[in-house]
Motif scaffolding. Structure first.
Motif, mmCIF file in Angstrom:
data_model
loop_
_atom_site.group_PDB
_atom_site.id
_atom_site.type_symbol
_atom_site.label_atom_id
_atom_site.label_comp_id
_atom_site.label_asym_id
_atom_site.label_seq_id
_atom_site.Cartn_x
_atom_site.Cartn_y
_atom_site.Cartn_z
ATOM 1 N N GLU A 134 2.461 4.372 -4.821
ATOM 2 C CA GLU A 134 2.876 3.634 -3.629
ATOM 3 C C GLU A 134 1.818 2.589 -3.276
ATOM 4 O O GLU A 134 0.626 2.909 -3.232
ATOM 5 C CB GLU A 134 3.050 4.635 -2.469
ATOM 6 N N ALA A 135 2.245 1.351 -3.055
ATOM 7 C CA ALA A 135 1.297 0.293 -2.676
ATOM 8 C C ALA A 135 0.792 0.535 -1.261
ATOM 9 O O ALA A 135 1.526 1.014 -0.404
ATOM 10 C CB ALA A 135 1.973 -1.070 -2.761
ATOM 11 N N GLY A 136 -0.502 0.228 -1.046
ATOM 12 C CA GLY A 136 -1.081 0.370 0.285
ATOM 13 C C GLY A 136 -0.442 -0.612 1.259
ATOM 14 O O GLY A 136 0.213 -1.573 0.853
ATOM 15 N N LYS A 137 -0.661 -0.347 2.550
ATOM 16 C CA LYS A 137 -0.061 -1.202 3.584
ATOM 17 C C LYS A 137 -0.431 -2.666 3.383
ATOM 18 O O LYS A 137 -1.575 -2.983 3.089
ATOM 19 C CB LYS A 137 -0.556 -0.747 4.961
ATOM 20 N N GLY A 138 0.532 -3.543 3.534
ATOM 21 C CA GLY A 138 0.262 -4.967 3.458
ATOM 22 C C GLY A 138 0.131 -5.481 2.036
ATOM 23 O O GLY A 138 -0.188 -6.643 1.812
ATOM 24 N N LYS A 139 0.354 -4.617 1.042
ATOM 25 C CA LYS A 139 0.266 -5.051 -0.358
ATOM 26 C C LYS A 139 1.658 -5.017 -0.982
ATOM 27 O O LYS A 139 2.447 -4.131 -0.671
ATOM 28 C CB LYS A 139 -0.675 -4.136 -1.146
ATOM 29 N N THR A 140 1.919 -5.984 -1.850
ATOM 30 C CA THR A 140 3.232 -6.010 -2.472
ATOM 31 C C THR A 140 3.248 -5.152 -3.731
ATOM 32 O O THR A 140 4.282 -4.632 -4.132
ATOM 33 C CB THR A 140 3.635 -7.442 -2.843
#
Lengths: 228, 250
Positions: free
Chosen positions: B14-20
């Motif tokens: 899962e990508a971290g917050k704010g990352k695409t």
């Protein structure tokens, strides 16, 4: 076509909070602010900037619980606020007076970092590399060389991230000797508010992301110029 | 259930917050003789291609991990693990040369586990960790590499990576294995005691019920994805998160 499963599949909900631990992590930052008499014209902007820093960090729930601010002023050298997480930090109004004992301020900042790191270790709290954020509008009025050497020793062993920001009247060569290899930033037109917002924006990802050996921070667009 | 499978596994990134896009990578694969390999890697957030480095490391480990179990002595296993590191660096170097970038742009941590019926071998550099379920409980078999600061770790592409590579051999039969990267690590391993957080692992392993005809359990992977993107995880970390879980079927 949906697959058929022979057994009941465990549903996601409820996914309890008790499945996870709460990671205690701290990102200590010392704001080392020149409040000598010559700062009188700009002290209001500094005070506003501190409020902006707090309010902006408070918008990020992780940063507000992980970034710890200690506020020190010079001169004289005073620890206005010992390290405290942003969600418990209220910046008090600062006043301008006195000389610019930058050397003593740096020595005290290094001591405070050592004390804080010991407290983290005793409490079993993981921590990020501490930042010292020095802002000045002049040249030191005390012996700054020994302090700069001690700062450099810490920088070279990877113990701290040292930032220096100076106004037009600041001695860039001295700031460079303190913060190298990171160059000092020259503050444009007393844009203290913009500087503190930039600091907040830079701290938000630092308090959570993996950065490896070096910080990759954005350019100080809008408030400063890197003095190469 | 008699699917004929030795292991079932699932993973999620899962990508971290704010990352695409996440820079993490995960892999699990079955090996001959009832063995399994799992790996998780965390591409450096400060690099552009760390995610590519992470993926290459996992793929190379998946291809070569079986060889570790064919070796008799721990020295041979350590030597072969260093060869894995060299093979990975060779692949990363080729991709880096193609892109005209330094290999440090592909910096990644790595944790890999390979297990058969009598041994568990872990290969690790940098952050990330692995937990095994043994007949008598859970054990942290790959510990996060200790550094003073949270935001400092070691990468497979570091010049001294060979010296930093940690290889451990356990003479145990693991029936459950979980590897994960730094984003999830402090949420599921107590940083003070280094104890795996049992409520998490018991729940996650319980999702692997062997419902799939393939070793890769798509539905369990979807569960893991939902878990990683769910509120309890997201409010505790903004970093990329990844996890790979394998369970030996009875």
């Amino acid at each position: 076509m949906a697959k058929e499963y022979a057994v009941d599949f465990p549903e996601l909900e409820p996914l309890g909070d008790d499945m996870f631990l709460n990671a205690e992590r701290r990102c200590p930052v010392i704001l080392l602010l020149d409040t000598s008499a010559s700062m009188a014209d700009n002290i209001d902007a500094v005070n506003d900037g501190l409020q902006l820093l707090r309010n902006d960090l408070m918008q990020d729930s992780l940063a507000s619980q992980r970034v710890e601010i200690a506020l020190m002023t010079f001169g004289p050298v005073r620890l206005i606020q010992d390290f405290v997480t942003v969600d418990r930090w209220l910046p008090p109004r600062l006043y301008a007076s006195g000389g610019t004992p930058m050397g003593a301020a740096l020595e005290t900042a290094l001591q405070q970092i050592q004390i804080r790191k010991r407290a983290y270790r005793e409490a079993g709290i993981s921590y990020y590399r501490p930042w010292i954020w020095l802002v000045t509008d002049g040249a030191p009025t005390d012996k700054w060389h020994p302090a700069a050497e001690r700062v450099q020793t810490e920088v070279l062993r990877g113990g701290i991230e040292m930032f220096t920001i100076g106004t037009d009247n600041a001695d860039t060569s001295i700031l460079s000797a303190i913060s190298r290899p990171r160059p000092p930033v020259r503050l444009r037109e007393a844009k203290y508010r913009e500087m503190f917002v930039w600091l907040s924006q830079s701290l938000k990802p630092v308090s959570r992301a993996e950065f490896g050996a070096s910080l990759d921070l954005p350019e100080p667009v809008g408030w400063g110029d890197i003095q190469a | 259930m008699s699917s004929g499978l030795d292991w079932t596994f699932a993973w999620a990134v899962e990508a971290g917050k704010g990352k695409t896009e996440a820079q993490d990578a995960c892999l699990a694969t079955t090996l001959p003789n009832g063995a399994v390999a799992v790996a998780a890697a965390d591409g450096a957030g400060s690099t552009v291609h760390g995610g590519v480095g992470a993926r290459i490391a996992c793929e190379v480990f998946g291809r070569s991990a079986g060889e570790l179990l064919e070796l008799a002595t721990d020295d041979e296993i350590r030597s072969r693990s260093r060869a894995f590191l060299a093979d990975t660096l060779a692949e990363i170097s080729a991709v880096a040369a193609e892109a005209d970038r330094p290999i440090s742009d592909f910096a990644t941590t790595f944790v890999g586990v390979v297990a058969d019926e009598s041994r568990v071998v872990t290969v690790q550099i940098g952050d990330g960790a692995a937990v095994a379920g043994l007949s008598d409980g859970l054990a942290l078999i790959a510990k996060p590499m200790a550094t003073e600061f949270v935001n400092v770790t070691r990468f497979l592409t570091d010049k001294d990576a060979e010296d930093r590579l940690v290889v451990e051999v356990f003479l145990q039969a693991a029936n459950r294995i979980c590897a994960f990267t730094d984003g999830l690590q402090p949420l599921i391993v107590d940083e003070r005691t280094q104890e795996p957080h049992a409520p998490f692992f018991e729940r996650v392993f319980s999702v692997l019920v062997g419902a799939s005809e393939e070793p890769f359990d798509e539905r369990a992977s979807a569960w893991l994805s939902k878990m990683l993107s769910g509120d309890p995880v997201q409010k505790r970390t903004d970093d990329d998160t990844s996890i790979v879980v394998a369970r030996r079927l009875p």
